[in-house]
Design an enzyme around this catalytic site. Structure first.
Site, PDB file in Angstrom:
ATOM      1  N   GLY A  91      49.666  47.573  41.922  1.00  0.00           N
ATOM      2  CA  GLY A  91      49.691  47.690  40.456  1.00  0.00           C
ATOM      3  C   GLY A  91      51.031  47.302  39.868  1.00  0.00           C
ATOM      4  O   GLY A  91      52.079  47.491  40.488  1.00  0.00           O
TER       5      GLY A  91
ATOM      6  N   ARG B  33      45.872  43.148  45.420  1.00  0.00           N
ATOM      7  CA  ARG B  33      45.684  44.320  46.269  1.00  0.00           C
ATOM      8  C   ARG B  33      45.102  43.974  47.647  1.00  0.00           C
ATOM      9  O   ARG B  33      44.615  44.856  48.346  1.00  0.00           O
ATOM     10  CB  ARG B  33      44.790  45.337  45.564  1.00  0.00           C
ATOM     11  CG  ARG B  33      45.437  46.014  44.353  1.00  0.00           C
ATOM     12  CD  ARG B  33      44.749  47.300  43.998  1.00  0.00           C
ATOM     13  NE  ARG B  33      45.287  47.915  42.793  1.00  0.00           N
ATOM     14  CZ  ARG B  33      46.330  48.738  42.777  1.00  0.00           C
ATOM     15  NH1 ARG B  33      46.949  49.044  43.892  1.00  0.00           N
ATOM     16  NH2 ARG B  33      46.753  49.262  41.644  1.00  0.00           N
TER      17      ARG B  33
ATOM     18  N   ASP C  94      53.499  55.442  39.632  1.00  0.00           N
ATOM     19  CA  ASP C  94      52.972  56.776  39.957  1.00  0.00           C
ATOM     20  C   ASP C  94      54.067  57.740  40.426  1.00  0.00           C
ATOM     21  O   ASP C  94      53.873  58.952  40.409  1.00  0.00           O
ATOM     22  CB  ASP C  94      51.907  56.682  41.054  1.00  0.00           C
ATOM     23  CG  ASP C  94      50.656  55.980  40.570  1.00  0.00           C
ATOM     24  OD1 ASP C  94      50.647  55.530  39.415  1.00  0.00           O
ATOM     25  OD2 ASP C  94      49.684  55.870  41.339  1.00  0.00           O
TER      26      ASP C  94
ATOM     27  N   ASP D 275      51.216  52.157  50.439  1.00  0.00           N
ATOM     28  CA  ASP D 275      50.298  51.414  51.324  1.00  0.00           C
ATOM     29  C   ASP D 275      50.877  50.054  51.712  1.00  0.00           C
ATOM     30  O   ASP D 275      50.851  49.672  52.879  1.00  0.00           O
ATOM     31  CB  ASP D 275      48.946  51.174  50.631  1.00  0.00           C
ATOM     32  CG  ASP D 275      48.062  52.399  50.727  1.00  0.00           C
ATOM     33  OD1 ASP D 275      48.340  53.257  51.593  1.00  0.00           O
ATOM     34  OD2 ASP D 275      47.113  52.504  49.929  1.00  0.00           O
TER      35      ASP D 275
ATOM     36  N   LYS E  23      58.076  50.413  44.888  1.00  0.00           N
ATOM     37  CA  LYS E  23      57.521  50.190  43.550  1.00  0.00           C
ATOM     38  C   LYS E  23      56.324  51.094  43.320  1.00  0.00           C
ATOM     39  O   LYS E  23      55.526  51.277  44.246  1.00  0.00           O
ATOM     40  CB  LYS E  23      57.059  48.725  43.461  1.00  0.00           C
ATOM     41  CG  LYS E  23      56.245  48.389  42.265  1.00  0.00           C
ATOM     42  CD  LYS E  23      54.883  47.767  42.587  1.00  0.00           C
ATOM     43  CE  LYS E  23      53.890  48.716  43.170  1.00  0.00           C
ATOM     44  NZ  LYS E  23      52.526  48.249  43.248  1.00  0.00           N
ATOM     45  N   THR E  24      56.174  51.682  42.214  1.00  0.00           N
ATOM     46  CA  THR E  24      54.937  52.250  41.669  1.00  0.00           C
ATOM     47  C   THR E  24      55.262  53.154  40.492  1.00  0.00           C
ATOM     48  O   THR E  24      56.181  53.982  40.571  1.00  0.00           O
ATOM     49  CB  THR E  24      54.062  53.037  42.679  1.00  0.00           C
ATOM     50  OG1 THR E  24      52.954  53.587  41.964  1.00  0.00           O
ATOM     51  CG2 THR E  24      54.763  54.165  43.416  1.00  0.00           C
TER      52      THR E  24
HETATM   53  P1  FBP Z   1      50.253  51.134  42.702  1.00  0.00           P
HETATM   54  O1  FBP Z   1      50.174  52.393  43.512  1.00  0.00           O
HETATM   55  O2  FBP Z   1      49.792  49.939  43.414  1.00  0.00           O
HETATM   56  O3  FBP Z   1      51.625  50.961  42.125  1.00  0.00           O
HETATM   57  O4  FBP Z   1      49.289  51.274  41.438  1.00  0.00           O
HETATM   58  C1  FBP Z   1      49.188  52.460  40.758  1.00  0.00           C
HETATM   59  C2  FBP Z   1      48.219  52.411  39.602  1.00  0.00           C
HETATM   60  O5  FBP Z   1      48.868  52.006  38.427  1.00  0.00           O
HETATM   61  C3  FBP Z   1      47.570  53.789  39.444  1.00  0.00           C
HETATM   62  O6  FBP Z   1      48.310  54.597  38.586  1.00  0.00           O
HETATM   63  C4  FBP Z   1      46.194  53.449  38.954  1.00  0.00           C
HETATM   64  O7  FBP Z   1      45.252  54.407  39.337  1.00  0.00           O
HETATM   65  C5  FBP Z   1      45.896  52.149  39.632  1.00  0.00           C
HETATM   66  O8  FBP Z   1      47.145  51.521  39.842  1.00  0.00           O
HETATM   67  C6  FBP Z   1      44.996  51.264  38.826  1.00  0.00           C
HETATM   68  O9  FBP Z   1      44.685  50.162  39.588  1.00  0.00           O
HETATM   69  P2  FBP Z   1      44.224  48.759  39.031  1.00  0.00           P
HETATM   70  O10 FBP Z   1      45.444  48.073  38.537  1.00  0.00           O
HETATM   71  O11 FBP Z   1      43.671  48.058  40.210  1.00  0.00           O
HETATM   72  O12 FBP Z   1      43.254  49.016  37.933  1.00  0.00           O
END
Ligand code: FBP
Length: 549
Positions: free
Chosen positions: A80, A144, A204, A175, A201-202
């Protein structure tokens, strides 16, 4: 460079602040510290990673000037979006060129799949200049796709060798960095001559530990959401007629909900980790919210703001069991399930397969939610929690509970609601000064790890609550952050995800203030991110970092 806002133009000129030791990149000394182990499962991990287990921590110190040979490096963005990704690449590019102007940086497109399919661009100064201090991952895109099989590793190696690339930088979450560790071990074992370096990175905020104080993007995203929550609180407090149920992103951990709660003092802040620890059922959560609403109503306040973390549903034990059962049922009955076109048909099919207790829970879910729970899975076969409208589910169930209270003469208020989900709004925002500085410094530090020829490391910058010149850059071995967890029924080495700690200071701050925030309107309106102005405003850290460090 047409069509750019004045703010963006001004942000191009922003010079990210580097840690003191990185200011002279040609004379950084790499100092190896104490050897590491792993979070747990030591013997198992040692045998899975015989070549990369037990590496030492690394610190950077000022040293003698050195001449570095040209290095060709590959970079990918994985998962993400998170504010600051472009600056990691800018930092990487600038520092590689500063060490040796003949070095090259190749960006592989669309995440890990670009490495497998050999889709790339070579980075140039002009391109980088268009993306400095901007949000988004659009410079090379992200994806992803999981990089996890030996067949993929070999394909990637062939592509890297075409450009004489000797290091790969993976900018990703837990991951992607777990897979970076597996890839590093594989290349080391085969003497492939390719180093692998990870960058945390994230948005979250769940990729953190003693050595990784924060993942980038969390600072900016939480400031964007806090501004929005604050604005809604002001609206609620002005009109005094709505309850706003706001779901905030964060796939699993509740760091975002907690941080935004601490920044805004919302009336109700649900933290998934607490719900799980206390073994609350969905009904318990509903009752807690309804009871606060009754208390507020008795005090003449039929309005307020409720913050709900995105991952909540998976932390409620009965719902967790339901989701796990649905994941398995959908996998086992894929063909039969796909034959049914209508969502209602699919729901009925699933109902027929569920056993009694779960059948009853699934049956009482509002239909929209029941459909969302059987929709498309992510590449790991898990339900995509971001599509489940927990905020609407809670509104409906809390509404039912309040009607019961009304009948019993316990409540006589008005319950008018609005629902919101903030997630994508914050992931590509222009990075705050903190994220712009942090990411640029992460890029610089990655270059130093590469130049020192190490592999299987994640860039680590500590002391983040202090001013930037005092930040402590270095590297932490990827395997040292791992343990063994069961994923899809199999034991796997993974970087441990950091959940909200219930004995941690940020959560304690919530607990200490909760009853006051529930009843009073002690709202804070943080306002928009400021990029120019006094340091205490533009360089303000998250409450989480302030309290944790
Ligand atoms: P990452 O862990 O890859 O940084 O992504 C986190 C996130 O933003 C979450 O908060 C959310 O649930 C998810 O990605 C949403 O995924 P997508 O971008 O595939 O809709």
């Amino acid at each position: 460079m047409n069509n750019i806002s004045n703010l963006q133009k001004a942000r191009y000129e922003y010079k990210p602040k580097l840690p003191g030791v990185l200011k002279n990149i040609n004379s950084v000394k790499v100092v190896k510290g104490k050897k590491t182990s792993s979070v747990s499962d030591t013997e198992e991990l040692r045998s899975i990673f015989p070549n990369t287990f037990g590496l030492p921590l690394i610190n950077f110190e000022a040293g003698e000037k050195q001449d570095i040979e040209p290095i060709n490096v590959a970079v990918i963005l994985s998962g993400g979006q998170a504010p600051g990704g472009h600056n990691v690449i800018a930092g990487l590019f600038d520092s590689l060129k500063e060490l040796n102007s003949k070095s090259k940086l190749f960006g592989f497109l669309g995440g890990p799949s670009g490495l497998i399919d050999n889709k790339y661009i070579e980075m140039s100064e002009e391109l980088i200049n268009e993306f400095r201090n901007t949000g988004g991952f659009d410079i090379i895109g992200s994806g992803r796709t999981k990089l996890e099989t030996e067949d993929q590793f070999e394909k990637v190696l062939v592509n890297l060798k075409k450009f004489n690339i000797s290091a790969l930088v993976v900018i990703g979450g837990d991951d992607s960095n777990t897979n970076a560790g597996i890839l590093a071990e594989y290349y080391k074992k085969n003497n492939s001559g390719v180093q692998v370096i990870g960058v945390p990175k994230t948005i979250d905020g769940d990729l953190k530990n003693e050595m990784i104080e924060a993942s980038f993007g969390f600072d900016t995203a939480t400031k964007v959401y806090s501004e929005l929550v604050g604005n809604i609180q002001r609206d609620a407090n002005s009109a005094k007629k709505y309850y706003h149920f706001i779901k905030l992103m964060g796939r699993s951990a509740s760091h975002i909900a907690l941080e935004c709660g601490l920044q805004t003092h919302a009336n109700i802040i649900i933290i998934s980790e607490e719900v799980e620890k206390k073994n609350y059922s969905l009904q318990d959560v509903v009752e807690y919210i309804a009871d606060v609403i009754v208390k507020r109503s008795n005090a003449g306040k039929d309005f307020g703001v409720v913050i709900i973390p995105e991952g909540l549903i998976e932390f409620i034990p009965d719902m967790k069991k339901m989701i796990a059962t649905l994941n398995n049922l959908l996998e086992e009955n894929k063909v039969e399930f796909e034959k049914r076109d209508e969502l209602e048909e699919k729901r009925k099919f699933i109902l027929s397969k569920l056993e009694d207790e779960l059948k009853n829970t699934y049956k009482i879910l509002p239909k929209d939610i029941a459909y969302q729970m059987i929709m498309e899975r992510d590449p790991h076969g898990n339900v995509q929690v971001s599509v489940i409208e927990t905020e609407k589910l809670l509104i409906e169930l809390v509404g039912n509970k309040l009607s019961e209270y009304k009948k019993a003469g316990k409540y006589n208020g008005k319950f008018s609601t609005r629902n919101h989900f903030f997630g994508y709004e914050g992931r590509c925002a222009a990075p705050t000064n903190f994220d712009a500085d942090y990411t640029y410094s992460l890029g610089y530090s990655a270059t130093i790890l590469i130049a020192s020829k190490v592999t299987a490391y994640m860039v680590s910058i500590r002391n983040l609550s202090k001013e930037n010149s005092k930040w402590l850059p270095g590297g932490v071995p990827l395997i040292s952050m791992m343990n063994i967890e069961t994923r899809k029924g199999k034991d796997k080495p993974v970087i441990e995800k950091a959940l909200v700690e219930l004995d941690g200071k940020p959560f304690k701050e919530l607990v200490e203030n909760r009853s006051k925030w529930e009843l009073e309107n002690s709202y804070i309106y943080p306002g928009p991110i400021q990029y120019f102005g006094p340091n205490e405003i533009v360089d303000r850290r998250t409450r989480t970092i302030e309290l944790e460090r």
